[in-house]
Design an enzyme around this catalytic site. Structure first.
Site, PDB file in Angstrom:
ATOM      1  N   HIS A  69     -43.427   7.304  17.792  1.00 43.81           N
ATOM      2  CA  HIS A  69     -43.310   8.410  16.841  1.00 43.81           C
ATOM      3  C   HIS A  69     -41.855   8.671  16.470  1.00 43.81           C
ATOM      4  O   HIS A  69     -41.528   9.747  15.983  1.00 43.81           O
ATOM      5  CB  HIS A  69     -43.912   9.684  17.435  1.00 43.81           C
ATOM      6  CG  HIS A  69     -45.313   9.530  17.916  1.00 43.81           C
ATOM      7  ND1 HIS A  69     -46.326   9.135  17.084  1.00 43.81           N
ATOM      8  CD2 HIS A  69     -45.869   9.682  19.144  1.00 43.81           C
ATOM      9  CE1 HIS A  69     -47.458   9.073  17.775  1.00 43.81           C
ATOM     10  NE2 HIS A  69     -47.207   9.401  19.031  1.00 43.81           N
ATOM     11  N   HIS A  88     -51.921   8.979  16.226  1.00 50.53           N
ATOM     12  CA  HIS A  88     -52.226   7.724  16.913  1.00 50.53           C
ATOM     13  C   HIS A  88     -53.369   7.013  16.212  1.00 50.53           C
ATOM     14  O   HIS A  88     -54.013   6.135  16.778  1.00 50.53           O
ATOM     15  CB  HIS A  88     -52.615   7.982  18.369  1.00 50.53           C
ATOM     16  CG  HIS A  88     -51.713   8.927  19.059  1.00 50.53           C
ATOM     17  ND1 HIS A  88     -51.979  10.275  19.139  1.00 50.53           N
ATOM     18  CD2 HIS A  88     -50.533   8.718  19.673  1.00 50.53           C
ATOM     19  CE1 HIS A  88     -50.978  10.863  19.794  1.00 50.53           C
ATOM     20  NE2 HIS A  88     -50.103   9.950  20.117  1.00 50.53           N
TER      21      HIS A  88
END
Lengths: 335, 335
Positions: free
Chosen positions: B61, B223
């Site tokens: 991320h 995700h």
């Protein structure tokens, strides 16, 4: 093609509309939605007595150039259509808007269309009594001539020229002085890139070039122009070596020297991968006895969503280092 | 899979090695290459007397969270494997490293693994006499429960929590005060995202989910967890409406209020498209009589090279605005 756009023909206008609204404290965007020639200038107008800096080129390389308009960097930017040179009727008013009475430096990436259109625009601006100097950026060592270029292409090194010349202008150098600093950056900056996957120009709707499943292109241009070679996909270490060595060799960077190492993302590569390349490149430089004194890692000169990266080296001296460190306040670079 | 990596199993370590070298003035990275538990702390160590801030979560991320370690934001960050919670043995030393004697606030995104591992780590740190408070971020309005979460997921709003709580700590608020500010951000921040194309986790080697050629997923998790609906690809205006309306409705943002509008790129989306979304979202807010007082546009909470974006709204008041504007000096946010 899946893109966050409405009409692909209006992609640049629609994006600049959002950019103008998000950064109204920094920039003013002129000519949107058919209101006239499109260009970006500093909010509040030219700074009286300061040399103005203007750059421009095809869109699709954001944040270059509009993201670098603001204190300590550019005074105006001229976005063409995607991967298409801006026209003289856009560039001339941008030069005029950047002029605070001390003249304007035009920073031009070496593509034939950009060079010709800036030449025409500079003549028109000079006819309106603006003093203009031009510096040509040609940092890409991959190929000598290319699809849209006679001579070497201007790529990610442009960021170094804009930042450092911008700092020279901000400290009060005159036009000849700012030009000399910019030329010194050009003389000491080299780049080369790799593509893992192509990008798609909105109004074209299909990828700019084809790369096989396991294939990459070393020396890619920022519009997808052919590079040096297509090779089978390999490790980050090997790719980094294939980019770093020609760049360092061409720059004749020697043991004991210090450099700025810039790993630039093409738009579709995760930041984590850019840092892998950065680490490998730094290790190769250290093996050569070269000190990495300054660093930049991120998406600064992109090719839409192209997957890939480029490596840029700038040979530093005390003055270039100080100018690099000087304050900057733009949408995409701020310290 | 074409990625700029060497051994995919070492992707996080190799990336952090480059990150540590590029930002040695800001961070120290501990435990690389098997030397112990991996975490990132501020160069120079904890600031005596200041509340420490720690966050962490799965890698992939970036720049979240390590890119936000530095003055005015986090004191430590804990990167797990890609899309995998960090372990308590990583989190505990990070909490200890962040403690300057005034206690530590742990900022945890609401994923079951993160929550459990932070809980264990906090117990271990408290046993070592560190005072720890925890704030849970759950800004994603897309779905109530999800693949890795009971309750709402924590996504891009985490950046707002880290920045604003970081500024509260920097101005000298005590632990209860910093926690209260962080809770106030959580109470006033909402997000929702869209995916146009999936990403590939390096050690998995194939896309996390399948999206058809003309299909997008509204409400995607960071995700790749399922969102609200899969729909046919549509315009930026329509996609923006499908994200903005649930976010604004859930936040109950009313005419006359002011917000921070954050358009976050998932990693593989060109900046130009993010600004299109920003412009459309801003127009929709203005139609509601809501003022966009602050803005953030760019890749801050990514999902590797996923194509897509999210929209975050933070309801502002004078204090939150001042804390947002306060100086910050990290790798990924600097003003």
């Amino acid at each position: 093609m899946k893109k966050l756009l409405d009409d692909p023909e209006n992609a640049v206008d629609d994006s600049l509309t959002g950019f103008a609204a998000a950064h109204a404290d920094l920039v003013e965007v002129h000519g949107l939605h058919g209101a006239g020639p499109v260009f970006v200038s500093r909010a509040g107008g030219a700074v009286a007595g300061k040399v103005g800096l203007v750059s421009g080129g095809g869109s699709g390389h954001e944040p270059l150039h509009a993201g670098f308009v603001g204190a300590g960097m550019l005074d105006a930017a001229v976005p063409g259509a995607v991967f298409t040179s801006p026209t003289p009727d856009q560039i001339t008013p941008a030069i005029q808007a950047a002029d605070g009475g001390a003249g304007v430096l035009a920073i031009v990436k070496n593509y034939t269309g950009d060079v010709l259109n800036f030449e025409t625009a500079v003549e028109l601006a000079e006819a309106e009594d603006v003093q203009v100097a031009t510096v040509l950026v040609n940092d890409d060592v991959a190929v000598e001539d290319s699809l849209y270029t006679a001579g070497r292409r201007g790529v990610a090194g442009t960021v170094m020229v804009e930042k450092i010349a911008g700092a020279a202008a901000a400290r009060g150098d005159d036009l000849a002085g700012v030009q000399a600093v910019a030329e010194r950056v050009v003389a000491n900056v080299r780049s080369m890139g790799v593509a893992l996957a192509a990008c798609t120009v909105p109004h074209v709707g299909k990828p700019s070039f084809d790369l096989g499943e396991g294939e990459i292109e070393i020396g890619i241009g920022i519009h997808g122009e052919p590079g040096r070679q297509r090779i089978a996909m390999t490790s980050a270490s090997e790719i980094t070596r294939l980019l770093l060595e020609p760049v360092a060799d061409d720059l004749h960077v020697a043991s004991g020297e210090r450099v700025l190492l810039f790993v630039n993302g093409m738009g579709g590569t995760p930041q984590s991968e850019l840092y892998v390349v950065y680490g490998r490149a730094r290790a190769l430089l250290e093996e050569r006895g070269v000190t990495v004194a300054r660093s930049l890692v991120g998406n600064y000169v992109t090719s839409l969503e192209m997957q890939g990266a480029s490596i840029t080296l700038l040979r530093l001296d005390d003055e270039l280092e100080q100018l690099w460190d000087a304050p900057v306040h733009t949408a995409a670079m701020h310290w």
